[in-house]
Design a protein around this motif. Structure first.
Motif, PDB file in Angstrom:
ATOM      1  N   MET A  12       0.969  -1.266  -0.160  1.00 18.49           N
ATOM      2  CA  MET A  12       0.137   0.127  -0.074  1.00 18.49           C
ATOM      3  C   MET A  12       0.773   1.446   0.035  1.00 18.49           C
ATOM      4  SD  MET A  12      -3.289  -0.376   2.719  1.00 18.49           S
ATOM      5  CE  MET A  12      -2.225  -1.356   3.936  1.00 18.49           C
ATOM      6  N   ALA A  13       2.018   1.203   0.076  1.00 24.36           N
ATOM      7  CA  ALA A  13       3.170   2.240   0.153  1.00 24.36           C
ATOM      8  C   ALA A  13       2.851   3.012   1.398  1.00 24.36           C
ATOM      9  CB  ALA A  13       2.925   3.158  -1.365  1.00 24.36           C
ATOM     10  N   GLU A  14       2.464   2.306   2.501  1.00 24.80           N
ATOM     11  CA  GLU A  14       2.270   3.001   3.818  1.00 24.80           C
ATOM     12  C   GLU A  14       3.656   3.151   4.326  1.00 24.80           C
ATOM     13  OE1 GLU A  14      -1.060   1.218   5.791  1.00 24.80           O
ATOM     14  OE2 GLU A  14      -0.541   2.397   7.419  1.00 24.80           O
ATOM     15  N   GLU A  15       4.513   2.049   3.883  1.00 24.40           N
ATOM     16  CA  GLU A  15       5.892   2.317   4.350  1.00 24.40           C
ATOM     17  C   GLU A  15       6.712   2.126   3.346  1.00 24.40           C
ATOM     18  OE1 GLU A  15       6.138  -0.390   7.539  1.00 24.40           O
ATOM     19  OE2 GLU A  15       5.043   0.767   8.898  1.00 24.40           O
ATOM     20  N   PRO A  16       8.033   2.521   3.067  1.00 23.70           N
ATOM     21  CA  PRO A  16       8.897   2.167   2.225  1.00 23.70           C
ATOM     22  C   PRO A  16       9.753   1.083   2.522  1.00 23.70           C
ATOM     23  CG  PRO A  16      10.001   3.902   3.405  1.00 23.70           C
ATOM     24  CD  PRO A  16       8.397   3.645   4.195  1.00 23.70           C
TER      25      PRO A  16
ATOM     26  N   ILE B   5       8.491   5.463  -4.227  1.00 20.18           N
ATOM     27  CA  ILE B   5       7.429   6.228  -4.678  1.00 20.18           C
ATOM     28  C   ILE B   5       7.308   7.637  -3.980  1.00 20.18           C
ATOM     29  CG2 ILE B   5       5.810   5.305  -3.000  1.00 20.18           C
ATOM     30  CD1 ILE B   5       3.674   5.782  -5.337  1.00 20.18           C
TER      31      ILE B   5
ATOM     32  N   PRO C 218       5.759  10.791  -2.274  1.00 19.56           N
ATOM     33  CA  PRO C 218       4.553  11.134  -1.543  1.00 19.56           C
ATOM     34  C   PRO C 218       3.368  11.706  -2.216  1.00 19.56           C
ATOM     35  CG  PRO C 218       6.401  11.785  -0.117  1.00 19.56           C
ATOM     36  CD  PRO C 218       6.764  11.468  -1.688  1.00 19.56           C
ATOM     37  N   ARG C 219       3.602  12.453  -3.251  1.00 24.16           N
ATOM     38  CA  ARG C 219       2.560  12.987  -3.919  1.00 24.16           C
ATOM     39  C   ARG C 219       1.739  12.039  -4.950  1.00 24.16           C
ATOM     40  NH1 ARG C 219       6.209  17.135  -7.101  1.00 24.16           N
ATOM     41  NH2 ARG C 219       6.800  15.920  -8.814  1.00 24.16           N
TER      42      ARG C 219
ATOM     43  N   ILE D 286       1.453   8.857  -4.029  1.00 26.42           N
ATOM     44  CA  ILE D 286       0.840   7.650  -3.111  1.00 26.42           C
ATOM     45  C   ILE D 286      -0.764   7.566  -3.570  1.00 26.42           C
ATOM     46  CG2 ILE D 286       0.606   6.863  -0.817  1.00 26.42           C
ATOM     47  CD1 ILE D 286       3.215   7.512  -0.605  1.00 26.42           C
ATOM     48  N   PRO D 287      -1.444   8.992  -3.504  1.00 28.50           N
ATOM     49  CA  PRO D 287      -2.912   8.638  -3.403  1.00 28.50           C
ATOM     50  C   PRO D 287      -3.203   8.116  -4.869  1.00 28.50           C
ATOM     51  CG  PRO D 287      -2.155  11.216  -2.750  1.00 28.50           C
ATOM     52  CD  PRO D 287      -0.935  10.347  -3.098  1.00 28.50           C
TER      53      PRO D 287
ATOM     54  N   ARG E 100      -2.859   4.418  -4.300  1.00 29.04           N
ATOM     55  CA  ARG E 100      -4.157   4.116  -3.376  1.00 29.04           C
ATOM     56  C   ARG E 100      -5.358   3.683  -4.180  1.00 29.04           C
ATOM     57  NH1 ARG E 100      -2.036   6.209   1.622  1.00 29.04           N
ATOM     58  NH2 ARG E 100      -0.175   4.886   1.899  1.00 29.04           N
ATOM     59  N   ARG E 101      -5.739   4.581  -5.242  1.00 30.30           N
ATOM     60  CA  ARG E 101      -6.750   4.480  -6.256  1.00 30.30           C
ATOM     61  C   ARG E 101      -6.597   3.435  -7.106  1.00 30.30           C
ATOM     62  NH1 ARG E 101      -6.106  10.707  -7.544  1.00 30.30           N
ATOM     63  NH2 ARG E 101      -6.407  11.570  -5.674  1.00 30.30           N
TER      64      ARG E 101
ATOM     65  N   ALA F 191     -14.414   7.725  -1.971  1.00 28.19           N
ATOM     66  CA  ALA F 191     -13.306   7.214  -2.978  1.00 28.19           C
ATOM     67  C   ALA F 191     -13.247   7.497  -4.376  1.00 28.19           C
ATOM     68  CB  ALA F 191     -13.071   5.581  -2.822  1.00 28.19           C
TER      69      ALA F 191
ATOM     70  N   VAL G  83     -12.266  11.787  -4.388  1.00 26.45           N
ATOM     71  CA  VAL G  83     -10.845  11.866  -4.305  1.00 26.45           C
ATOM     72  C   VAL G  83     -10.032  11.768  -5.588  1.00 26.45           C
ATOM     73  CG1 VAL G  83     -10.718  11.621  -2.036  1.00 26.45           C
ATOM     74  CG2 VAL G  83     -10.058   9.722  -3.598  1.00 26.45           C
TER      75      VAL G  83
END
Lengths: 228, 303
Positions: A49-53, A69, A71-72, A74-75, A78-79, A103, A106
């Motif tokens: 989920m790229a919650e952590e690298p 990835i 930070p900009r 990441i959304p 997630r989509r 969902a 965004v």
């Protein structure tokens, strides 16, 4: 397709989440990632989920290298990945309809598109008559179905389910698993992270077993054995 | 356009569905603004008090009885020509004599003594009012030049010097103290508002994290909170304005007794400075809310 090449994750100071894991999950597969508590399942889900690298190695999802990835971005990732959580993670002050439509909002979907697609998705998960309710007014199984609906609105190529039945009774667990199988049948890759042996064994799909951050078994039509 | 509308609508829905948190924040904002306004009103009253006493001050220069009228007129125009002069009034010897008799009409002995004199013993007077109390020494030294000095019998400045000096010092201290107090309360108010927003957003930290997990961009998460902060500041300003207005309506007539029946000047001050006061207080509160919301939400937006 999901590719992990020699992925490791260590937490300060020396706790190992994942240790040199390499995996390849083909498009349309239904893969269960299992293991006991602390085996690295949740760490793997967080990396996807790229919650952590990752601390080392390379992760690629659908041809997109998400190892470093930005930070900009990441959304956007997630989509493209539907995610289902054990604790649902619904927005408590939004109705069922609003949780699902959020969902899409965004991602900049038009209001007409939202009005078309959300009722359809709610119908798929059997919640069309709960659209105006708030999460606190739903049962655990219904809340989990809202989460599935939310994760489906983008028509994701990959659905990541992190302990989706962890808080559910047997009946609701079976309903949710039937839904995941149905979603997979439509071509979505499903990655199921769980420690529920019965669920995994009933599926008779590919099982990857993690232990102390390493892959110890990867069987195409496997079972999650008690002895592991 | 659609996104802007969604952010706008989300901010309102968010406010409505978190009403108690919102109202608690508005309450803190309002208390902060009211405390500043109470000090502003107190400061206005202090200023009015000082102005009242300053208004009472003037300096009277008494000339010798035989001073030529032309010289008196010349002296009046001379003093009038200074920018520091508010007004100059020339009291003729006859007017001074009449005023003296009027003042002592109840004292027969004094009146009898004055009547026994064959000539008017009183000289003309020049009553000078300066624009500011600090200008009196300058105006007096200007009048006491070689042309007029021989004809001047006395000046009342020497009698009033201490009083003028005390009022001037008191006014300076009050203005300084009042401004300092307003600044300190404004700072406390800002800190209270700052923390109120932080607490309000802290209670919603899980929602913020969820929004991020389902693919919301940082700005899409932050902007409804920022706008909500502006709505809260607006509401607090409206409540404060109504409270201040009501308090002045009720309180000002009762304060008039302290000002010997004259206007304490609070409503007049607020009316005269309404744009500045409203925009300053609203602007600072709204900007603070927006800025703190942006920063505080950012703390809970993980990757």
């Amino acid at each position: 397709m999901i590719v992990l090449e020699r992925v490791s994750k260590t937490y300060y100071p020396d706790s190992v989440g994942l240790d040199d894991v390499s995996l390849r999950i083909e498009a349309g597969e239904f893969v269960s990632i299992v293991g006991q508590s602390g085996a690295g399942k949740t760490t793997l889900a967080k990396l996807l989920m790229a919650e952590e690298p990752p601390s080392a190695g390379r992760i690629e999802i659908g041809g997109w290298d998400i190892t470093r990835i930005r930070p900009r971005d990441i959304p956007e990732l997630r989509r493209q990945i539907g995610v289902i959580f054990q604790d649902y993670k619904l927005l408590p002050k939004k109705t069922v309809f609003e949780n699902v439509s959020f969902a899409l909002e965004v991602a900049g979907a038009t209001s007409n598109h939202i009005r078309d697609i959300v009722p359809q998705v709610l119908m798929i998960v059997g919640l069309e008559d709960r659209a105006k309710r708030f999460p606190r007014q739903l049962s655990g199984g219904e809340q989990q179905r809202v989460v599935i609906a939310r994760s489906l609105v983008h028509r994701p190529k990959v659905l990541l389910a992190d302990e989706p039945t962890g808080n559910l009774d047997t009946m609701n667990t079976r309903d949710i698993m039937d839904l995941l199988v149905k979603i997979n049948a439509f071509g979505t890759t499903v990655v199921l992270v769980t420690h529920n042996r019965e669920v995994v064994n009933a599926l008779k799909r590919r099982v990857i077993i993690l232990k102390e951050g390493r892959v110890v078994s990867d069987v195409a039509h496997g079972k999650y054995m008690l002895t592991v | 356009m659609t996104t802007a509308w969604r952010i706008f609508a989300a901010s309102w829905k968010h406010f409505a569905r978190n009403l108690w948190i919102g109202l608690a924040t508005v309450f803190v904002f309002t208390v902060a603004l009211l405390s500043v306004n109470v000090l502003i009103a107190t400061n206005v009253m202090l200023e009015q008090t000082v102005a009242y006493f300053e208004e009472k001050i003037d300096v009277t220069i008494t000339f010798q009885p035989d001073t030529p009228e032309a010289l008196l007129t010349q002296a009046r125009f001379y003093v009038q020509s200074f920018p520091q002069t508010e007004s100059v009034r020339l009291v003729t010897p006859q007017e001074a004599y009449d005023a003296f008799k009027e003042r002592y009409k109840s004292n027969a002995k004094i009146l009898e003594a004055v009547t026994e004199l064959s000539v008017n013993p009183l000289g003309a007077q020049l009553i000078i009012k300066a624009k500011e109390t600090k200008d009196y020494p300058f105006l007096l030294s200007a009048v006491r030049n070689p042309q007029f000095e021989p004809f001047i019998r006395s000046s009342s400045y020497d009698d009033h010097r201490d009083a003028i000096s005390s009022i001037r010092d008191a006014a300076r201290s009050m203005r300084l103290f009042g401004s300092g107090l307003v600044a300190v309360f404004a700072l406390f108010g800002l800190l209270a508002a700052f923390n109120a927003i932080r607490v309000a957003i802290y209670t919603q930290r899980e929602e913020i994290a969820i929004m991020r997990l389902v693919g919301a961009s940082s700005a899409y998460i932050r902007l409804p909170f920022v706008l909500e902060g502006v709505w809260l500041a607006t509401l607090a300003c409206v409540v404060t304005a109504l409270s201040v207005w009501a308090a002045i309506q009720v309180g000002e007539p009762r304060l008039q007794t302290m000002f010997a029946g004259s206007d304490p000047g609070i409503m007049a001050f607020y009316v005269a400075n309404r744009s500045f006061l409203v925009f300053t207080q609203f602007g600072i509160m709204a900007a603070l809310s927006a800025m703190v919301s942006w920063i505080a939400v950012g703390r809970y937006i993980k990757r």
